[in-house]
Design an enzyme around this catalytic site. Structure first.
Site, PDB file in Angstrom:
ATOM      1  N   LYS A  99       6.025  21.906   7.239  1.00 15.43           N
ATOM      2  CA  LYS A  99       6.939  23.539   7.817  1.00 15.43           C
ATOM      3  C   LYS A  99       6.151  23.271   9.066  1.00 15.43           C
ATOM      4  O   LYS A  99       6.936  23.253   9.871  1.00 15.43           O
ATOM      5  CB  LYS A  99       6.681  24.794   6.855  1.00 15.43           C
ATOM      6  CG  LYS A  99       7.312  24.609   5.564  1.00 15.43           C
ATOM      7  CD  LYS A  99       7.234  25.732   4.664  1.00 15.43           C
ATOM      8  CE  LYS A  99       5.691  26.485   4.589  1.00 15.43           C
ATOM      9  NZ  LYS A  99       5.154  25.883   3.744  1.00 15.43           N
ATOM     10  N   ARG A 132       8.585  34.529   2.412  1.00 15.68           N
ATOM     11  CA  ARG A 132       8.051  34.032   0.701  1.00 15.68           C
ATOM     12  C   ARG A 132       7.761  34.715  -0.489  1.00 15.68           C
ATOM     13  O   ARG A 132       8.304  33.393  -1.079  1.00 15.68           O
ATOM     14  CB  ARG A 132       6.168  33.910   1.092  1.00 15.68           C
ATOM     15  CG  ARG A 132       5.711  33.195   2.428  1.00 15.68           C
ATOM     16  CD  ARG A 132       4.301  33.367   1.863  1.00 15.68           C
ATOM     17  NE  ARG A 132       3.381  32.121   2.040  1.00 15.68           N
ATOM     18  CZ  ARG A 132       3.133  30.983   3.416  1.00 15.68           C
ATOM     19  NH1 ARG A 132       3.904  31.713   4.296  1.00 15.68           N
ATOM     20  NH2 ARG A 132       2.501  30.112   2.719  1.00 15.68           N
ATOM     21  N   ARG A 143      -5.435  17.422   5.685  1.00 18.53           N
ATOM     22  CA  ARG A 143      -5.489  17.297   7.012  1.00 18.53           C
ATOM     23  C   ARG A 143      -6.146  18.417   8.663  1.00 18.53           C
ATOM     24  O   ARG A 143      -6.914  18.564   8.113  1.00 18.53           O
ATOM     25  CB  ARG A 143      -4.310  18.653   6.476  1.00 18.53           C
ATOM     26  CG  ARG A 143      -3.770  19.744   8.289  1.00 18.53           C
ATOM     27  CD  ARG A 143      -2.866  20.502   7.963  1.00 18.53           C
ATOM     28  NE  ARG A 143      -3.289  22.079   6.958  1.00 18.53           N
ATOM     29  CZ  ARG A 143      -2.557  22.741   6.612  1.00 18.53           C
ATOM     30  NH1 ARG A 143      -1.292  22.833   6.545  1.00 18.53           N
ATOM     31  NH2 ARG A 143      -2.405  23.163   5.377  1.00 18.53           N
ATOM     32  N   ARG A 198      -8.404  22.868   7.546  1.00 21.87           N
ATOM     33  CA  ARG A 198      -8.176  24.282   7.521  1.00 21.87           C
ATOM     34  C   ARG A 198      -8.906  25.432   6.136  1.00 21.87           C
ATOM     35  O   ARG A 198      -9.727  24.647   5.288  1.00 21.87           O
ATOM     36  CB  ARG A 198      -6.858  24.890   7.539  1.00 21.87           C
ATOM     37  CG  ARG A 198      -6.407  25.450   8.573  1.00 21.87           C
ATOM     38  CD  ARG A 198      -4.684  25.420   8.389  1.00 21.87           C
ATOM     39  NE  ARG A 198      -4.019  26.188   6.896  1.00 21.87           N
ATOM     40  CZ  ARG A 198      -2.854  26.284   6.512  1.00 21.87           C
ATOM     41  NH1 ARG A 198      -2.139  25.938   7.242  1.00 21.87           N
ATOM     42  NH2 ARG A 198      -2.503  26.885   5.880  1.00 21.87           N
ATOM     43  N   ARG A 249      -2.046  27.837  -3.501  1.00 23.08           N
ATOM     44  CA  ARG A 249      -1.706  28.752  -3.091  1.00 23.08           C
ATOM     45  C   ARG A 249       0.076  28.047  -3.436  1.00 23.08           C
ATOM     46  O   ARG A 249       1.249  28.460  -3.699  1.00 23.08           O
ATOM     47  CB  ARG A 249      -1.718  27.921  -1.267  1.00 23.08           C
ATOM     48  CG  ARG A 249      -2.418  28.831  -1.332  1.00 23.08           C
ATOM     49  CD  ARG A 249      -3.304  28.028   0.449  1.00 23.08           C
ATOM     50  NE  ARG A 249      -2.762  27.489   1.224  1.00 23.08           N
ATOM     51  CZ  ARG A 249      -2.995  25.867   2.103  1.00 23.08           C
ATOM     52  NH1 ARG A 249      -3.989  25.531   2.049  1.00 23.08           N
ATOM     53  NH2 ARG A 249      -1.486  25.532   2.819  1.00 23.08           N
TER      54      ARG A 249
HETATM   55  P1  AP5 Z   1       2.362  20.979   7.401  1.00 22.68           P
HETATM   56  O1  AP5 Z   1       3.197  20.720   8.565  1.00 22.68           O
HETATM   57  O2  AP5 Z   1       0.629  21.788   8.422  1.00 22.68           O
HETATM   58  O3  AP5 Z   1       2.569  21.806   6.255  1.00 22.68           O
HETATM   59  P2  AP5 Z   1       3.301  22.764   6.170  1.00 22.68           P
HETATM   60  O4  AP5 Z   1       4.082  22.710   5.208  1.00 22.68           O
HETATM   61  O5  AP5 Z   1       2.932  24.463   6.792  1.00 22.68           O
HETATM   62  O6  AP5 Z   1       2.285  23.380   5.560  1.00 22.68           O
HETATM   63  P3  AP5 Z   1       0.930  25.061   5.052  1.00 22.68           P
HETATM   64  O7  AP5 Z   1      -0.307  24.955   4.585  1.00 22.68           O
HETATM   65  O8  AP5 Z   1       0.970  25.253   6.580  1.00 22.68           O
HETATM   66  O9  AP5 Z   1       1.619  26.048   4.291  1.00 22.68           O
HETATM   67  P4  AP5 Z   1       1.662  27.091   3.992  1.00 22.68           P
HETATM   68  O10 AP5 Z   1       2.940  27.925   3.628  1.00 22.68           O
HETATM   69  O11 AP5 Z   1       0.419  27.141   2.795  1.00 22.68           O
HETATM   70  O12 AP5 Z   1       0.718  27.593   4.778  1.00 22.68           O
HETATM   71  P5  AP5 Z   1       0.723  28.907   6.229  1.00 22.68           P
HETATM   72  O13 AP5 Z   1      -0.120  28.822   7.150  1.00 22.68           O
HETATM   73  O14 AP5 Z   1       2.389  29.436   6.303  1.00 22.68           O
HETATM   74  O15 AP5 Z   1       1.727  19.472   7.149  1.00 22.68           O
HETATM   75  C1  AP5 Z   1       0.594  18.998   6.246  1.00 22.68           C
HETATM   76  C2  AP5 Z   1      -0.047  17.496   6.363  1.00 22.68           C
HETATM   77  O16 AP5 Z   1       1.403  17.086   6.533  1.00 22.68           O
HETATM   78  C3  AP5 Z   1      -0.036  17.527   7.852  1.00 22.68           C
HETATM   79  O17 AP5 Z   1      -1.350  17.294   8.137  1.00 22.68           O
HETATM   80  C4  AP5 Z   1       0.929  17.029   7.884  1.00 22.68           C
HETATM   81  O18 AP5 Z   1       0.618  16.468   9.350  1.00 22.68           O
HETATM   82  C5  AP5 Z   1       1.408  15.909   7.285  1.00 22.68           C
HETATM   83  N1  AP5 Z   1       2.938  15.625   7.260  1.00 22.68           N
HETATM   84  C6  AP5 Z   1       3.690  16.362   7.914  1.00 22.68           C
HETATM   85  N2  AP5 Z   1       4.802  16.073   7.196  1.00 22.68           N
HETATM   86  C7  AP5 Z   1       4.513  14.895   7.118  1.00 22.68           C
HETATM   87  C8  AP5 Z   1       6.079  14.058   6.398  1.00 22.68           C
HETATM   88  N3  AP5 Z   1       6.707  13.990   6.105  1.00 22.68           N
HETATM   89  N4  AP5 Z   1       4.995  12.721   5.750  1.00 22.68           N
HETATM   90  C9  AP5 Z   1       3.865  12.588   5.660  1.00 22.68           C
HETATM   91  N5  AP5 Z   1       2.780  13.280   6.521  1.00 22.68           N
HETATM   92  C10 AP5 Z   1       3.290  14.583   7.116  1.00 22.68           C
HETATM   93  O19 AP5 Z   1      -0.004  30.062   5.364  1.00 22.68           O
HETATM   94  C11 AP5 Z   1      -1.681  30.409   5.170  1.00 22.68           C
HETATM   95  C12 AP5 Z   1      -1.738  31.651   4.204  1.00 22.68           C
HETATM   96  O20 AP5 Z   1      -1.167  32.566   5.144  1.00 22.68           O
HETATM   97  C13 AP5 Z   1      -1.062  32.261   2.891  1.00 22.68           C
HETATM   98  O21 AP5 Z   1      -1.701  31.279   1.808  1.00 22.68           O
HETATM   99  C14 AP5 Z   1      -1.216  33.541   3.247  1.00 22.68           C
HETATM  100  O22 AP5 Z   1      -2.270  34.130   2.639  1.00 22.68           O
HETATM  101  C15 AP5 Z   1      -0.702  33.554   4.351  1.00 22.68           C
HETATM  102  N6  AP5 Z   1       0.890  33.974   4.920  1.00 22.68           N
HETATM  103  C16 AP5 Z   1       1.453  33.406   5.519  1.00 22.68           C
HETATM  104  N7  AP5 Z   1       2.515  33.900   5.960  1.00 22.68           N
HETATM  105  C17 AP5 Z   1       2.437  34.919   4.787  1.00 22.68           C
HETATM  106  C18 AP5 Z   1       3.483  35.733   4.055  1.00 22.68           C
HETATM  107  N8  AP5 Z   1       4.832  35.135   4.771  1.00 22.68           N
HETATM  108  N9  AP5 Z   1       3.478  36.828   3.632  1.00 22.68           N
HETATM  109  C19 AP5 Z   1       2.193  36.651   3.019  1.00 22.68           C
HETATM  110  N10 AP5 Z   1       0.910  36.059   3.496  1.00 22.68           N
HETATM  111  C20 AP5 Z   1       1.491  34.775   4.611  1.00 22.68           C
HETATM  112 MG    MG Z   2       2.134  25.572   8.303  1.00 21.32          MG
END
Ligand code: AP5
Ligand code: MG
Length: 250
Positions: free
Chosen positions: A23, A98, A138, A171, A182
């Site tokens: 994402k 989410r 990552r 992270r 997660r």
């Molecule tokens: P990356 O782009 O980092 O993936 P991502 O989908 O952004 O993964 P996240 O771990 O950030 O998602 P998440 O939803 O768990 O975390 P968030 O920060 O939103 O890619 C991942 C890896 O793969 C990278 O190393 C990249 O280089 C690689 N990659 C990408 N595309 C690729 C491809 N095509 N091929 C190969 N490699 C690739 O949330 C974190 C926490 O915050 C949550 O757990 C929660 O506690 C809180 N939070 C966030 N939003 C909310 C909400 N709306 N409500 C409540 N709590 C929330």
């Molecule tokens: Mg992310």
């Protein structure tokens, strides 16, 4: 590329996908292409958690356990960000909503910001073993949030962010046990969230198990936006703009 969404309304793109789906990686590219801001609730909350306030400590505990942060706090963070002037033409949401309850919260926020908008929702589909492999390797920039790994984007200088030169770190919530939690929460919530948008005809699934460039190309195809110079032509050709009014969203 400057684009039009036919009506001159704000373009709001929601990106749904499990942890590690790409994402953040895709939003960064899309934001640069469309020239609208990328808003990651995860990144905003991690910034909050990095502070020394009591609320920051609570947010950190939720994130590091792999749990969702309470809705009231996420709503405050989101509203504070989307009210800024750079969001006037639209924005890309990464990690929000989410849950079905948060999807309704977003509708309320959008109505509060303006009463007509063009909402598109893209869901990345990636097999779990691929997600686990991506997250286990990552590294992110603690300042700008850019993510790197061996299979996705690799930094030009080992361990250093290409964007701002900061040292990359893992992270805290990428520990295997936290990643499993997660993923469990995502699986528990995604069907109701997706059906909310399917019912409104705005959801498109994208195969996220391709190269970063291939996924980005699929995004642009799915969004089917017109270069801004084609405004008149696109207005006559448009059969479905995704435009939603207040009444349609109830
Ligand atoms: P990356 O782009 O980092 O993936 P991502 O989908 O952004 O993964 P996240 O771990 O950030 O998602 P998440 O939803 O768990 O975390 P968030 O920060 O939103 O890619 C991942 C890896 O793969 C990278 O190393 C990249 O280089 C690689 N990659 C990408 N595309 C690729 C491809 N095509 N091929 C190969 N490699 C690739 O949330 C974190 C926490 O915050 C949550 O757990 C929660 O506690 C809180 N939070 C966030 N939003 C909310 C909400 N709306 N409500 C409540 N709590 C929330
Ligand atoms: Mg992310």
């Amino acid at each position: 590329m400057k684009v039009s969404n036919h009506k001159g309304t704000a373009l709001v793109i929601v990106l749904i996908g499990p942890p590690g789906a790409g994402k953040g990686t895709q939003c960064e590219q899309l934001a640069a292409t469309l020239q609208i801001p990328h808003i990651s609730t995860g990144h905003l909350l991690r910034e909050y958690a990095g502070g020394s306030s009591a609320i920051g400590e609570q947010v950190k505990a939720f994130i590091n356990a792999g749990n969702l942060v309470p809705d009231s706090l996420v709503r405050d963070v989101l509203e504070e960000r989307t009210i800024r002037p750079d969001c006037a033409r639209g924005f890309i949401l990464d990690g929000f909503p989410r849950t079905r309850a948060q999807a309704k919260m977003l509708q309320a926020t959008l109505l509060w910001l303006r009463n007509a908008f063009d909402l598109r929702v893209l869901r990345l589909i990636v097999p779990t073993p691929v997600l686990l492999a991506r997250l286990s390797s990552r590294l992110i920039c603690p300042a700008c949030g850019t993510a790197y790994n061996a299979s996705g984007r690799t930094p030009l200088r080992n361990g250093i962010c290409d964007v701002d030169g900061r040292a990359l770190t893992a992270r805290a919530d990428d520990l295997p046990s936290t990643v499993r939690e997660r993923l469990r929460i995502y699986d528990q919530e995604v069907a109701a969230l997706a059906s909310f948008y399917q019912e409104r005809g705005v959801l498109t699934d994208i195969d996220g198990n391709q190269t970063v460039a291939e996924v980005a190309a699929d995004f642009l195809r799915a969004l089917n936006l017109q270069p801004i110079l084609d405004l008149e032509k696109s207005a006559t050709q448009a059969t479905h703009s995704g435009l939603r009014t207040e009444d349609e969203l109830r």
